[in-house]
Structure formats: C-alpha cells, structure tokens
Design a protein around this motif. Structure first.
Motif, mmCIF file in Angstrom:
data_model
loop_
_atom_site.group_PDB
_atom_site.id
_atom_site.type_symbol
_atom_site.label_atom_id
_atom_site.label_comp_id
_atom_site.label_asym_id
_atom_site.label_seq_id
_atom_site.Cartn_x
_atom_site.Cartn_y
_atom_site.Cartn_z
ATOM 1 N N VAL A 48 43.998 43.269 52.288
ATOM 2 C CA VAL A 48 44.933 43.691 51.350
ATOM 3 C C VAL A 48 45.315 42.788 50.385
ATOM 4 O O VAL A 48 45.384 42.935 49.338
ATOM 5 C CB VAL A 48 46.355 44.358 52.229
ATOM 6 N N ALA A 49 45.210 41.709 50.958
ATOM 7 C CA ALA A 49 45.689 40.421 50.395
ATOM 8 C C ALA A 49 44.384 39.721 48.864
ATOM 9 O O ALA A 49 44.955 39.510 48.170
ATOM 10 C CB ALA A 49 45.466 38.886 50.885
ATOM 11 N N GLY A 50 43.008 40.099 49.601
ATOM 12 C CA GLY A 50 42.034 40.002 48.673
ATOM 13 C C GLY A 50 41.909 41.453 46.991
ATOM 14 O O GLY A 50 41.813 40.580 46.465
ATOM 15 N N GLU A 51 42.514 42.334 48.259
ATOM 16 C CA GLU A 51 42.604 43.688 46.876
ATOM 17 C C GLU A 51 43.630 43.531 45.753
ATOM 18 O O GLU A 51 43.573 43.351 44.941
ATOM 19 C CB GLU A 51 43.232 44.713 47.370
ATOM 20 N N SER A 52 44.657 42.285 46.922
ATOM 21 C CA SER A 52 46.040 42.542 45.673
ATOM 22 C C SER A 52 45.528 41.036 44.187
ATOM 23 O O SER A 52 46.302 41.130 43.472
ATOM 24 C CB SER A 52 46.908 41.851 46.419
ATOM 25 N N ASP A 53 44.780 40.479 44.918
ATOM 26 C CA ASP A 53 44.388 39.339 44.470
ATOM 27 C C ASP A 53 43.464 40.004 43.234
ATOM 28 O O ASP A 53 43.284 39.318 41.498
ATOM 29 C CB ASP A 53 43.507 38.154 45.026
ATOM 30 N N LYS A 54 42.864 40.710 43.800
ATOM 31 C CA LYS A 54 41.099 41.297 42.230
ATOM 32 C C LYS A 54 42.686 42.407 41.339
ATOM 33 O O LYS A 54 42.621 42.159 40.132
ATOM 34 C CB LYS A 54 40.633 42.052 43.777
ATOM 35 N N THR A 55 42.863 42.617 41.576
ATOM 36 C CA THR A 55 44.062 43.780 41.144
ATOM 37 C C THR A 55 44.953 42.767 39.996
ATOM 38 O O THR A 55 44.877 42.639 38.783
ATOM 39 C CB THR A 55 44.821 44.478 42.227
ATOM 40 N N SER A 56 45.863 41.527 40.517
ATOM 41 C CA SER A 56 46.353 40.687 39.741
ATOM 42 C C SER A 56 45.252 39.937 39.100
ATOM 43 O O SER A 56 45.675 39.841 37.659
ATOM 44 C CB SER A 56 46.598 39.878 40.450
ATOM 45 N N LYS A 57 44.031 39.981 38.790
ATOM 46 C CA LYS A 57 43.395 39.267 37.954
ATOM 47 C C LYS A 57 43.208 40.165 36.943
ATOM 48 O O LYS A 57 42.450 39.678 35.812
ATOM 49 C CB LYS A 57 41.963 38.830 38.775
ATOM 50 N N LYS A 58 43.065 41.634 37.370
ATOM 51 C CA LYS A 58 41.824 42.640 36.552
ATOM 52 C C LYS A 58 43.578 42.801 35.589
ATOM 53 O O LYS A 58 43.346 43.139 34.037
ATOM 54 C CB LYS A 58 41.354 43.742 37.157
ATOM 55 N N ILE A 59 45.066 42.851 36.261
ATOM 56 C CA ILE A 59 46.115 43.330 34.911
ATOM 57 C C ILE A 59 46.414 41.071 33.959
ATOM 58 O O ILE A 59 46.449 42.089 32.857
ATOM 59 C CB ILE A 59 47.303 42.758 36.022
ATOM 60 N N ASP A 60 45.904 40.419 34.656
ATOM 61 C CA ASP A 60 45.970 38.877 34.088
ATOM 62 C C ASP A 60 44.934 39.592 32.505
ATOM 63 O O ASP A 60 45.511 39.387 31.450
ATOM 64 C CB ASP A 60 45.950 37.635 34.442
ATOM 65 N N LYS A 61 43.748 40.073 33.569
ATOM 66 C CA LYS A 61 42.833 40.011 31.772
ATOM 67 C C LYS A 61 43.078 40.843 31.052
ATOM 68 O O LYS A 61 43.095 40.647 29.810
ATOM 69 C CB LYS A 61 41.530 40.480 32.895
ATOM 70 N N ALA A 62 43.450 41.603 31.298
ATOM 71 C CA ALA A 62 43.697 43.189 30.391
ATOM 72 C C ALA A 62 45.005 42.819 29.342
ATOM 73 O O ALA A 62 45.001 42.697 28.675
ATOM 74 C CB ALA A 62 44.944 44.149 31.125
ATOM 75 N N ASN A 63 46.035 41.996 30.747
ATOM 76 C CA ASN A 63 47.403 41.136 29.211
ATOM 77 C C ASN A 63 46.639 40.416 28.606
ATOM 78 O O ASN A 63 46.859 40.582 26.924
ATOM 79 C CB ASN A 63 48.408 40.375 30.317
ATOM 80 N N LYS A 123 34.980 46.047 26.616
ATOM 81 C CA LYS A 123 33.866 44.480 26.688
ATOM 82 C C LYS A 123 35.156 43.794 27.954
ATOM 83 O O LYS A 123 34.197 42.580 28.012
ATOM 84 C CB LYS A 123 33.592 44.300 25.474
ATOM 85 N N HIS A 124 36.164 43.314 27.263
ATOM 86 C CA HIS A 124 37.034 42.106 27.537
ATOM 87 C C HIS A 124 38.494 43.007 28.513
ATOM 88 O O HIS A 124 39.059 41.985 29.137
ATOM 89 C CB HIS A 124 37.784 41.478 26.461
ATOM 90 N N SER A 125 38.850 44.005 28.561
ATOM 91 C CA SER A 125 39.896 44.188 29.976
ATOM 92 C C SER A 125 39.290 45.516 30.828
ATOM 93 O O SER A 125 39.792 45.534 31.955
ATOM 94 C CB SER A 125 40.426 45.982 28.763
ATOM 95 N N LYS A 126 38.142 45.377 31.530
ATOM 96 C CA LYS A 126 37.822 45.709 32.269
ATOM 97 C C LYS A 126 37.694 44.692 33.568
ATOM 98 O O LYS A 126 36.557 43.578 33.146
ATOM 99 C CB LYS A 126 36.410 47.026 32.385
#
Length: 181
Positions: free
Chosen positions: A1-16, A178-181
């Motif tokens: 769960v922690a790994g998925e949360s970290d992955k999601t946080s990185k995606k959100i940060d990238k999208a932001n 290109k940049h938000s995924k």
C-alpha cells in the motif's frame, strides 16, 4: 500500500508541475486573447474609438507576452507549448500592427461616407454643386475600396485564427499527454 501511495503521489506531483507550467504560459497567451476579443467586440459595435484603444492594448499585451515567453524556461526540454503560445502572440501582433488598422480604416471610411451621404442627400439635386458631387463620388470610391480590403483581411484573419487555435489546442493536448502521465 505504501508503494502504491508513493507512486500515486509522484504522479500527482508530476501532474501539478505540468499544470502549473501550462497555466503560466496560458496566462501570458490569455491576456492578448482577451484584448483581441475586446477589439472584435468594438468592431461589432462600429466603435472606432474603442477599437483604436483596444488595438493599442492588444499590441502592448502582445509585445509584453512575447518577451515573457522568450524568457520562460522550456519544460523538461520541451519547447512545443512555448512555441504554440509564441505563434498565437505573433498572430495577435500581426493583427494589431497590420490587419486591425486596415479594418479600422474601413470603419473610418464608412463613417466618412455616411456623413458625406447625409449631407449630399440633404440637398436638393438642383442645389448640389460639382464639388458636392465630386466629394460624394470620392467618398463612394474610397468606401468601396475599403470594403474589398476589409473583406479580404477578415477572410484571411479568420482562417489564420482558426488554424492557430487548432495548433494551440493540439500542442496543449500533446504537452499534457507527454508530461502529465
């Protein structure tokens, strides 16, 4: 769960970060876009003074925007969004410096024609002098020539505006893909 949360946080940060950069570019573009809208609205009202004011504001906003775009860093070595905004601003600059002054000239000649015609029509045919007839004919010829220029400028401008917006939308979509995924 922690790994998925970290992955999601990185995606959100990238999208932001991607959205933040886009918004900065968009706001530069949007200022000129709104000024163009004001020019077109004044044109619809045949408001020569407002057109003159908004054309000057469009030119100023566009020059300011071009300087800001030039100074803006590329996003992850991607220049496409910046180039699309620059292309829109260059289009607005051309409108402000070349196209809108020709359109404005049409409205001035139209207004002059209407004034001359009103004065001409107010006189009975027997009261009209050769100078009156010459002035009226010149106003008619100037107005007719301005109509041709006006129609040509509008046709080209509308076509180019549509193409530039299509390009802007495509580059924006490509940028996000290109940049938000």
């Amino acid at each position: 769960v922690a790994g998925e949360s970290d992955k999601t946080s990185k995606k959100i940060d990238k999208a932001n970060k991607t959205l933040k950069y886009y918004n900065e570019i968009y706001l530069i573009f949007f200022k000129s876009y709104k000024e163009e809208v004001y020019v077109l609205e004044a044109q619809q009202r045949d408001d020569i003074k407002a057109m003159e004011d908004y054309i000057a504001r469009l030119d100023s906003a566009t020059q300011e925007g071009l300087a800001k775009i030039k100074a803006k860093e590329n996003y992850n070595k991607d220049i496409n969004l910046k180039n699309a905004a620059r292309d829109m601003l260059l289009f607005y600059s051309k409108e402000a410096k070349k196209d809108f002054p020709q359109i404005l000239d049409f409205y001035k000649k139209k207004q002059h024609f209407e004034t001359v015609k009103k004065s001409f029509d107010a006189k009975k045919p027997k009261q009209r002098t050769k100078a009156d007839v010459n002035q009226f004919n010149k106003a008619v010829n100037d107005y007719n020539a301005a109509i041709k220029t006006f129609n040509a400028v509008l046709k080209v401008g509308n076509t180019q505006r549509g193409a530039k917006f299509k390009q802007w939308n495509q580059k924006t979509q490509s940028f996000f893909d290109k940049h938000s995924k």
